[in-house]
Design an enzyme around this catalytic site. Sequence first.
Site, PDB file in Angstrom:
ATOM      1  N   PHE A  31      76.546  33.304  18.592  1.00 61.52           N
ATOM      2  CA  PHE A  31      77.997  33.200  18.528  1.00 61.52           C
ATOM      3  C   PHE A  31      78.288  31.932  17.730  1.00 61.52           C
ATOM      4  O   PHE A  31      77.716  30.885  18.009  1.00 61.52           O
ATOM      5  CB  PHE A  31      78.512  33.065  19.966  1.00 61.52           C
ATOM      6  CG  PHE A  31      79.996  33.153  20.100  1.00 61.52           C
ATOM      7  CD1 PHE A  31      80.608  34.385  20.279  1.00 61.52           C
ATOM      8  CD2 PHE A  31      80.784  32.018  20.082  1.00 61.52           C
ATOM      9  CE1 PHE A  31      81.981  34.473  20.435  1.00 61.52           C
ATOM     10  CE2 PHE A  31      82.157  32.106  20.231  1.00 61.52           C
ATOM     11  CZ  PHE A  31      82.758  33.333  20.405  1.00 61.52           C
ATOM     12  N   TYR A  77      85.146  33.545  31.808  1.00 63.90           N
ATOM     13  CA  TYR A  77      86.255  34.499  31.611  1.00 63.90           C
ATOM     14  C   TYR A  77      85.774  35.866  31.147  1.00 63.90           C
ATOM     15  O   TYR A  77      86.574  36.761  30.939  1.00 63.90           O
ATOM     16  CB  TYR A  77      87.305  33.935  30.647  1.00 63.90           C
ATOM     17  CG  TYR A  77      86.756  33.404  29.341  1.00 63.90           C
ATOM     18  CD1 TYR A  77      86.383  34.259  28.314  1.00 63.90           C
ATOM     19  CD2 TYR A  77      86.601  32.034  29.147  1.00 63.90           C
ATOM     20  CE1 TYR A  77      85.871  33.773  27.129  1.00 63.90           C
ATOM     21  CE2 TYR A  77      86.093  31.528  27.964  1.00 63.90           C
ATOM     22  CZ  TYR A  77      85.720  32.404  26.959  1.00 63.90           C
ATOM     23  OH  TYR A  77      85.205  31.913  25.786  1.00 63.90           O
ATOM     24  N   LYS A  78      84.468  36.039  30.953  1.00 63.59           N
ATOM     25  CA  LYS A  78      83.945  37.349  30.557  1.00 63.59           C
ATOM     26  C   LYS A  78      83.563  38.116  31.825  1.00 63.59           C
ATOM     27  O   LYS A  78      84.442  38.514  32.565  1.00 63.59           O
ATOM     28  CB  LYS A  78      82.794  37.165  29.566  1.00 63.59           C
ATOM     29  CG  LYS A  78      83.300  36.570  28.234  1.00 63.59           C
ATOM     30  CD  LYS A  78      82.197  36.195  27.262  1.00 63.59           C
ATOM     31  CE  LYS A  78      82.812  35.545  26.015  1.00 63.59           C
ATOM     32  NZ  LYS A  78      81.809  34.853  25.176  1.00 63.59           N
ATOM     33  N   ASP A  90      72.361  29.864  26.543  1.00 67.23           N
ATOM     34  CA  ASP A  90      73.777  30.216  26.642  1.00 67.23           C
ATOM     35  C   ASP A  90      73.862  31.559  27.359  1.00 67.23           C
ATOM     36  O   ASP A  90      73.314  32.559  26.880  1.00 67.23           O
ATOM     37  CB  ASP A  90      74.376  30.303  25.234  1.00 67.23           C
ATOM     38  CG  ASP A  90      75.875  30.584  25.264  1.00 67.23           C
ATOM     39  OD1 ASP A  90      76.315  31.322  26.164  1.00 67.23           O
ATOM     40  OD2 ASP A  90      76.583  30.070  24.387  1.00 67.23           O
ATOM     41  N   ARG A 143      82.496  47.606  19.622  1.00 71.07           N
ATOM     42  CA  ARG A 143      81.787  47.016  20.749  1.00 71.07           C
ATOM     43  C   ARG A 143      82.440  47.461  22.059  1.00 71.07           C
ATOM     44  O   ARG A 143      83.661  47.397  22.203  1.00 71.07           O
ATOM     45  CB  ARG A 143      81.858  45.487  20.607  1.00 71.07           C
ATOM     46  CG  ARG A 143      80.774  44.733  21.313  1.00 71.07           C
ATOM     47  CD  ARG A 143      80.887  43.255  21.016  1.00 71.07           C
ATOM     48  NE  ARG A 143      82.100  42.706  21.612  1.00 71.07           N
ATOM     49  CZ  ARG A 143      82.192  41.466  22.115  1.00 71.07           C
ATOM     50  NH1 ARG A 143      81.149  40.670  22.068  1.00 71.07           N
ATOM     51  NH2 ARG A 143      83.312  41.050  22.631  1.00 71.07           N
TER      52      ARG A 143
HETATM   53  C1  LIG Z   1      82.217  33.706  24.430  1.00 72.61           C
HETATM   54  C2  LIG Z   1      81.168  32.798  23.923  1.00 72.61           C
HETATM   55  C3  LIG Z   1      81.451  31.446  23.704  1.00 72.61           C
HETATM   56  C4  LIG Z   1      82.836  30.935  23.900  1.00 72.61           C
HETATM   57  O1  LIG Z   1      82.962  29.554  23.789  1.00 72.61           O
HETATM   58  P1  LIG Z   1      84.332  28.873  24.214  1.00 72.61           P
HETATM   59  O2  LIG Z   1      84.092  27.452  24.071  1.00 72.61           O
HETATM   60  O3  LIG Z   1      84.642  29.328  25.602  1.00 72.61           O
HETATM   61  O4  LIG Z   1      85.398  29.395  23.296  1.00 72.61           O
HETATM   62  C5  LIG Z   1      80.400  30.616  23.317  1.00 72.61           C
HETATM   63  N1  LIG Z   1      79.155  31.093  23.126  1.00 72.61           N
HETATM   64  C6  LIG Z   1      78.878  32.405  23.309  1.00 72.61           C
HETATM   65  C7  LIG Z   1      77.489  32.904  23.111  1.00 72.61           C
HETATM   66  C8  LIG Z   1      79.877  33.296  23.697  1.00 72.61           C
HETATM   67  O5  LIG Z   1      79.593  34.575  23.868  1.00 72.61           O
END
Ligand SMILES: *Cc1c(COP(=O)(O)O)cnc(C)c1O
Length: 404
Positions: free
Chosen positions: A131, A225-226, A200, A374
Amino acid sequence: MYETSRDALRERALVLDAADRLADKRKLFALDEGVYLDGNSLGALPLHVPARVQDVLTRQWGELRIRSWDESGWWTAPERIGDRIAPLVGAAAGQIVVSDSTSVNVFKAVVAAGRLAGEGRDEILVDATTFPTDGYIAASAARLTGHRIVPLAPADVPAALGPRTAAVLLNHVDYRAGRLHDLPGLTAAVHAAGAVVVWDLCHSAGALPVGLDEHRVDLAVGCTYKYLNGGPGSPAYLYVAERHQAAFDSPLPGWNSHAEPFAMTPEYTPAEGSVRGRVGTPDIVSMLALEAALDVWDGVAVEDVRAKSLALTDFFLECVEAYAPAGRVTSLTPVTHAERGSQVALRCAGAEPVMRRLIERGVVGDLRRTDVLRFGFTPLYTGFADAERAAAVLAEVLAGTPEA
Ligand SMILES: *Cc1c(COP(=O)(O)O)cnc(C)c1O
């Protein structure tokens, strides 16, 4: 032909839903008659949360005001809620703090990992398929600390490890294709090279077992939040294994991580334990919404979540295969269960209008540009009939949308 296969799959969906041990959880969530397959981006609202937040606002803040830091447990919320998340990711209590965003925690973890690794190790290996935020933050952290970033695919990590490796930042599940990486194997390889691993967990916590303690992970971050349904922008978390806590040297040593925050001393003395991962004043309203949201996990075994997630994604793929016009979508989702997260990614030429029409018809997934549809499967509130219906609507939309 289509009608008979549809009848048979619908029948199967009913049987599977009737046997589902998690089926009771669905009524805890605010859902409509559509099919919500975007819980891997923003989890659905647990119905009891608004009243709890209302209490935080009107009674705890409105009436108790400053007293709530103590009397309503605001001050200790980051560690208390971290301990609620801990069993979901296989961690014993006292190692997780809820704080800041995932991006900020990636920064803390990557810099701290480099510091834990010590002198002479000047490389940070970063999942190149990650990400984007993780990559941006790691690159900036490396510029600050004088490390060199080595971007690579997770499968290439073992070969790239060596005496220069300080830290390795990896995603447990790839956000795009939904590929699950080998956390035990990669963690062991990083340790064998004498380096520190940061995982992560954004796309795995709440969807599948992680086993942080069992696999001796060093540091981990994740969002809430996921799959954890904490609400938009709910604070993220940071795991620091107990054995590293005394040496964990945060690059953001705010007053909330001080051993005596109210002593207001000019010198910084870090607190013991997971508190050391804190920075400044926590976002209490969002944090307590998350705490309430975590109630839906009461009595849930992560192994059951995993079993249902795999059954759901298998079943959805089977329905897509049976219904979709030939050649219009190709699955990027790994077939092997050991490599699959809790989502299905379908490559589809002209994905954008397809997803728009799906959403218009109540089947909500999302789009990862340019051509990936997705669909996230959240076992607490998605059933097999949902999966079957989503596949049928997808097939209809594809049939009515010319190939791009
Ligand atoms: C959703 C997600 C994020 C989100 O980061 P935020 O700081 O909450 O915006 C980061 N890394 C991964 C792998 C994600 O899937």
